[in-house]
Design an enzyme around this catalytic site. Structure first.
Site, PDB file in Angstrom:
ATOM      1  N   CYS A  34       0.861  -1.181   0.000  1.00  0.00           N
ATOM      2  CA  CYS A  34       0.000   0.000   0.000  1.00  0.00           C
ATOM      3  C   CYS A  34       0.903   1.238   0.000  1.00  0.00           C
ATOM      4  CB  CYS A  34      -0.892  -0.011   1.236  1.00  0.00           C
ATOM      5  SG  CYS A  34       0.049   0.013   2.763  1.00  0.00           S
ATOM      6  N   HIS A  92      -3.075  -3.754  18.852  1.00  0.00           N
ATOM      7  CA  HIS A  92      -2.418  -3.426  17.578  1.00  0.00           C
ATOM      8  C   HIS A  92      -1.517  -2.200  17.783  1.00  0.00           C
ATOM      9  CE1 HIS A  92      -1.787  -2.257  13.426  1.00  0.00           C
ATOM     10  NE2 HIS A  92      -2.197  -3.465  13.084  1.00  0.00           N
ATOM     11  N   GLU A 128      -0.777   0.237  15.915  1.00  0.00           N
ATOM     12  CA  GLU A 128      -1.386   1.511  15.477  1.00  0.00           C
ATOM     13  C   GLU A 128      -2.322   2.064  16.565  1.00  0.00           C
ATOM     14  OE1 GLU A 128      -3.556   1.641  11.646  1.00  0.00           O
ATOM     15  OE2 GLU A 128      -4.868   3.098  12.632  1.00  0.00           O
ATOM     16  N   THR A 138      -7.069   2.277  10.961  1.00  0.00           N
ATOM     17  CA  THR A 138      -7.145   2.434   9.488  1.00  0.00           C
ATOM     18  C   THR A 138      -7.530   1.145   8.744  1.00  0.00           C
ATOM     19  OG1 THR A 138      -4.767   2.051   9.387  1.00  0.00           O
ATOM     20  CG2 THR A 138      -5.494   4.342   9.318  1.00  0.00           C
ATOM     21  N   CYS A 166      -8.775   3.275   5.971  1.00  0.00           N
ATOM     22  CA  CYS A 166      -8.016   3.445   4.727  1.00  0.00           C
ATOM     23  C   CYS A 166      -8.549   2.421   3.724  1.00  0.00           C
ATOM     24  CB  CYS A 166      -6.552   3.182   5.031  1.00  0.00           C
ATOM     25  SG  CYS A 166      -5.598   2.734   3.606  1.00  0.00           S
ATOM     26  N   SER A 194      -0.159 -13.984   6.574  1.00  0.00           N
ATOM     27  CA  SER A 194      -0.686 -12.628   6.393  1.00  0.00           C
ATOM     28  C   SER A 194      -2.205 -12.680   6.215  1.00  0.00           C
ATOM     29  CB  SER A 194      -0.007 -11.978   5.174  1.00  0.00           C
ATOM     30  OG  SER A 194      -0.884 -11.063   4.543  1.00  0.00           O
ATOM     31  N   ASN A 196      -4.448 -10.405   5.433  1.00  0.00           N
ATOM     32  CA  ASN A 196      -5.066  -9.781   4.262  1.00  0.00           C
ATOM     33  C   ASN A 196      -4.789 -10.581   2.986  1.00  0.00           C
ATOM     34  OD1 ASN A 196      -3.044  -8.115   2.429  1.00  0.00           O
ATOM     35  ND2 ASN A 196      -2.316  -7.937   4.528  1.00  0.00           N
TER      36      ASN A 196
HETATM   37 FE1  F3S Z   1      -1.228   1.278   4.187  1.00  0.00          FE
HETATM   38 FE2  F3S Z   1      -1.386   3.563   5.360  1.00  0.00          FE
HETATM   39 FE3  F3S Z   1      -3.532   2.358   4.583  1.00  0.00          FE
HETATM   40  S1  F3S Z   1       0.025   1.953   5.863  1.00  0.00           S
HETATM   41  S2  F3S Z   1      -3.089   0.192   4.761  1.00  0.00           S
HETATM   42  S3  F3S Z   1      -1.957   3.170   3.259  1.00  0.00           S
HETATM   43  S4  F3S Z   1      -3.242   3.402   6.481  1.00  0.00           S
END
Ligand code: F3S
Length: 288
Positions: free
Chosen positions: A13, A124, A126, A165, A193, A221, A223
């Site tokens: 990403c 997490h 974050e 996010t 995000c 992983s 995802n």
């Molecule tokens: Fe990547 Fe930033 Fe979104 S690290 S998953 S673009 S919040």
């Protein structure tokens, strides 16, 4: 002649790409050693590639004055960043701008008098970082990880809701809906995000168009596994691999079109290696 199509959104990403680039660039002006605080990405091949360049993952034990420390895309609490600076370390902040937006949102909502609900996973990194920012701006709030957690938030008259996010959209919607039923005033800032949902949508689009789908990414992983499941439901000839070595020639017998997607922790160079190996196996042309 085989055609190879890469999903429109696949692999790293924006935030991870940016963090890796900052890590590479930080080497140029480094006086001491260069570290990332924790592995920059959950991809052993990429971590090893960075190690070979001189960027080492660390939990902070071996830092010496003058060393460079890169804060990864998840971010860290501000007090932790201050502590690193006080130790005389050169700190490079590679926190993703979308994560920074969550830090700003919790402080903005605090200023407006809201109690904060952060929808996310309690442990997490974050979320731990965002809670640090909430403390720093004297805010009050809590993390909601399951529906059972929301009771505390219902005691307040003004509740401001934000999300980790990478939070699941359906769960975020459920939390917002439930709190809105019981609390007088609710303000929601959607900080999710869309990198994850874009990758999933791209797989849904590509999987029905090809004979075989290859999903690249760590077996651990989350995802990547989700991309594999989505693809498999649409196209049973879907295979999940970590590196090009796992490709089997049997998968490509009589195949005209191959689709590729990759989890958010898969670097472009691994995607390229897989494309090259498929070309080699099929001795066909490349279209992407
Ligand atoms: Fe990547 Fe930033 Fe979104 S690290 S998953 S673009 S919040």
């Amino acid at each position: 002649m085989v055609e190879i199509l890469v999903a429109e959104h696949a692999g790293f990403c924006f935030g991870v790409k940016r963090a890796v680039k900052l890590a590479e660039e930080s080497l140029k002006e480094a006086r001491g050693k260069v570290y990332t605080l924790g592995p920059i990405i959950h991809n052993p091949q990429e971590v090893n590639r960075l190690k070979s360049l001189g960027v080492f993952p660390s939990d902070g034990q071996e830092f010496m004055e003058g060393d460079t420390v890169i804060i990864r895309s998840h971010g860290i609490p501000p007090e932790k960043e201050e502590e690193l600076k006080r130790k005389g370390l050169r700190v490079i902040d590679a926190t993703c701008p979308y994560v920074k937006a969550v830090h700003e949102a919790v402080c903005q909502l605090t200023k407006e008098g809201y109690f904060i609900v952060l929808v996310g996973e309690k442990n997490h990194p974050e979320v731990i970082g965002t809670l640090g920012y909430l403390r720093a701006c004297n805010g009050k709030g809590m993390v909601v990880e399951t529906m059972e957690d929301i009771g505390e938030a219902l005691k307040y008259e003004k509740v401001g809701i934000v999300a980790q996010t990478t939070q699941n959209e359906e769960f975020f919607k459920e939390v917002v809906g439930e709190i809105a039923l019981w609390v007088k005033e609710v303000k929601v800032i959607n900080t999710i995000c869309n990198a994850t949902s874009l990758r999933q949508e791209s797989v849904k689009k590509l999987a029905p168009q090809v004979d075989v789908m290859i999903i690249i990414g760590g077996k651990n992983s989350g995802n990547t596994r989700r991309l594999y499941q989505i693809s498999r439901e649409i196209n049973p000839r879907t295979y999940h691999i970590e590196t090009a070595d796992e490709l089997s020639p049997d998968w490509f017998k009589g195949v005209k079109r191959v689709g590729i997607s990759a989890g958010a922790s898969t670097p472009d160079w691994i995607i390229e290696e897989v494309k090259d190996k498929i070309k080699e196996i099929c001795s066909g042309s490349l279209v992407s």
